[in-house]
Design a protein around this motif. Structure first.
Motif, short mmCIF file in Angstrom:
data_model
loop_
_atom_site.label_atom_id
_atom_site.label_comp_id
_atom_site.label_asym_id
_atom_site.label_seq_id
_atom_site.Cartn_x
_atom_site.Cartn_y
_atom_site.Cartn_z
N ARG A 1 4.72 23.31 6.31
CA ARG A 1 5.88 23.76 5.53
C ARG A 1 6.34 22.74 4.50
NH1 ARG A 1 9.86 25.44 10.26
NH2 ARG A 1 10.73 23.60 9.33
N HIS A 2 5.61 21.64 4.36
CA HIS A 2 5.98 20.55 3.45
C HIS A 2 4.75 20.08 2.68
CE1 HIS A 2 9.17 20.47 6.45
NE2 HIS A 2 9.91 19.81 5.57
N PHE A 3 5.00 19.30 1.61
CA PHE A 3 3.92 18.62 0.89
C PHE A 3 4.34 17.18 0.68
CE2 PHE A 3 6.71 20.02 -2.48
CZ PHE A 3 6.64 19.03 -3.45
N CYS A 4 3.34 16.32 0.51
CA CYS A 4 3.59 14.88 0.34
C CYS A 4 2.71 14.37 -0.79
CB CYS A 4 3.25 14.14 1.63
SG CYS A 4 4.25 14.62 3.06
N ILE A 5 3.34 14.01 -1.90
CA ILE A 5 2.59 13.38 -2.99
C ILE A 5 2.31 11.92 -2.60
CG2 ILE A 5 3.54 14.90 -4.78
CD1 ILE A 5 5.45 12.59 -5.55
N ALA A 6 1.42 11.26 -3.31
CA ALA A 6 1.11 9.86 -3.02
C ALA A 6 2.38 9.02 -3.05
CB ALA A 6 0.09 9.34 -4.01
N GLY A 7 2.55 8.16 -2.08
CA GLY A 7 3.71 7.29 -2.03
C GLY A 7 4.97 7.94 -1.49
N SER A 8 4.85 9.11 -0.87
CA SER A 8 6.05 9.82 -0.37
C SER A 8 6.77 9.01 0.71
CB SER A 8 5.66 11.18 0.24
OG SER A 8 5.27 12.09 -0.76
N THR B 1 0.84 -1.19 0.00
CA THR B 1 0.00 0.00 0.00
C THR B 1 0.88 1.24 0.00
OG1 THR B 1 -1.69 -1.17 1.24
CG2 THR B 1 -1.80 1.22 1.28
N LYS B 2 0.59 2.15 -0.91
CA LYS B 2 1.27 3.45 -0.90
C LYS B 2 0.48 4.39 -0.03
CE LYS B 2 3.66 3.67 -5.32
NZ LYS B 2 3.74 4.33 -6.61
N CYS B 3 1.18 5.26 0.67
CA CYS B 3 0.47 6.27 1.44
C CYS B 3 -0.20 7.25 0.47
CB CYS B 3 1.45 7.04 2.33
SG CYS B 3 2.08 6.03 3.69
N PRO B 4 -1.42 7.67 0.79
CA PRO B 4 -2.10 8.62 -0.09
C PRO B 4 -1.45 10.00 -0.02
CG PRO B 4 -3.42 8.19 1.86
CD PRO B 4 -2.24 7.26 1.92
N ALA B 5 -1.73 10.84 -1.01
CA ALA B 5 -1.23 12.21 -1.01
C ALA B 5 -1.63 12.88 0.29
CB ALA B 5 -1.79 12.97 -2.20
N LEU C 1 -0.67 18.72 3.23
CA LEU C 1 -0.66 19.30 1.88
C LEU C 1 -0.23 18.23 0.88
CD1 LEU C 1 0.85 22.75 2.80
CD2 LEU C 1 -1.51 22.26 2.18
N ARG C 2 -0.87 18.22 -0.29
CA ARG C 2 -0.74 17.12 -1.24
C ARG C 2 0.15 17.38 -2.43
NH1 ARG C 2 -5.87 13.87 -1.04
NH2 ARG C 2 -6.69 14.34 0.99
N ASP C 3 0.49 18.66 -2.71
CA ASP C 3 1.30 18.94 -3.90
C ASP C 3 2.10 20.21 -3.71
OD1 ASP C 3 -0.34 21.20 -4.65
OD2 ASP C 3 -1.78 19.78 -5.49
N SER C 4 2.96 20.52 -4.69
CA SER C 4 3.90 21.63 -4.56
C SER C 4 3.24 23.00 -4.62
CB SER C 4 4.98 21.53 -5.64
OG SER C 4 4.40 21.62 -6.92
N GLN C 5 1.92 23.04 -4.85
CA GLN C 5 1.21 24.31 -4.74
C GLN C 5 1.17 24.75 -3.27
OE1 GLN C 5 -0.09 26.03 -7.57
NE2 GLN C 5 1.26 24.48 -8.44
N CYS C 6 1.31 23.79 -2.36
CA CYS C 6 1.25 24.03 -0.91
C CYS C 6 0.00 24.84 -0.58
CB CYS C 6 2.55 24.63 -0.41
SG CYS C 6 3.89 23.40 -0.53
N THR C 7 0.07 25.74 0.41
CA THR C 7 -1.12 26.52 0.75
C THR C 7 -1.39 27.56 -0.31
OG1 THR C 7 -0.70 26.17 3.10
CG2 THR C 7 -2.21 27.96 2.53
N GLY C 8 -0.32 28.16 -0.84
CA GLY C 8 -0.49 29.16 -1.88
C GLY C 8 0.76 29.99 -2.05
N PRO C 9 0.70 30.99 -2.94
CA PRO C 9 1.87 31.84 -3.18
C PRO C 9 2.09 32.81 -2.02
CG PRO C 9 0.01 32.61 -4.49
CD PRO C 9 -0.43 31.34 -3.81
N CYS C 10 3.31 33.25 -1.88
CA CYS C 10 3.63 34.24 -0.86
C CYS C 10 2.99 35.58 -1.21
CB CYS C 10 5.14 34.37 -0.73
SG CYS C 10 5.83 32.83 -0.13
N ALA C 11 2.84 36.40 -0.21
CA ALA C 11 2.19 37.70 -0.38
C ALA C 11 3.02 38.60 -1.30
CB ALA C 11 2.00 38.36 0.98
N ASP C 12 2.34 39.48 -2.01
CA ASP C 12 3.03 40.45 -2.87
C ASP C 12 4.02 41.25 -2.03
OD1 ASP C 12 1.62 39.67 -5.09
OD2 ASP C 12 0.20 41.33 -5.03
N GLY C 13 5.21 41.46 -2.58
CA GLY C 13 6.23 42.23 -1.88
C GLY C 13 6.99 41.45 -0.84
N HIS C 14 6.74 40.14 -0.73
CA HIS C 14 7.46 39.29 0.21
C HIS C 14 8.13 38.15 -0.55
CE1 HIS C 14 4.81 41.41 2.98
NE2 HIS C 14 5.69 41.10 3.91
#
Length: 83
Positions: free
Chosen positions: A33-40, A8-12, A57-70
């Motif tokens: 601060r990390h993401f885990c794709i299926a089978g990580s 069994t692979k671990c799910p995303a 978190l399931r993919d490299s999109q993570c929560t979202g992009p950093c704020a403008d100017g940061h």
């Protein structure tokens, strides 16, 4: 049954460093601060420019992009890591 011998692979959103885990109960939730794709086998840091403030978190999109100017280095927890 069909596929009974396939490990069994671990799910995303989860990970396990146990080789050939046979039960998803052995999977750990992906930390913030990390993401885990299926089978990580280990959590991967959110890429620079994105942040991860939630577990599972399931993919490299993570929560979202950093704020403008940061700027957020890899593995950032918040959207405003660096002014």
């Amino acid at each position: 049954g069909e596929g009974a011998t396939v490990p069994t692979k671990c799910p995303a959103g989860t990970w396990s460093n146990v080789t050939d885990a046979v039960d998803v109960r052995g999977c750990q939730p992906c930390p913030t601060r990390h993401f885990c794709i299926a089978g990580s086998k280990e959590p991967m840091k959110c890429p620079a420019g994105r942040f991860g403030d939630k577990m599972g978190l399931r993919d490299s999109q993570c929560t979202g992009p950093c704020a403008d100017g940061h700027w957020c280095p890899a593995g950032s927890l918040i959207a405003t890591s660096m002014p």
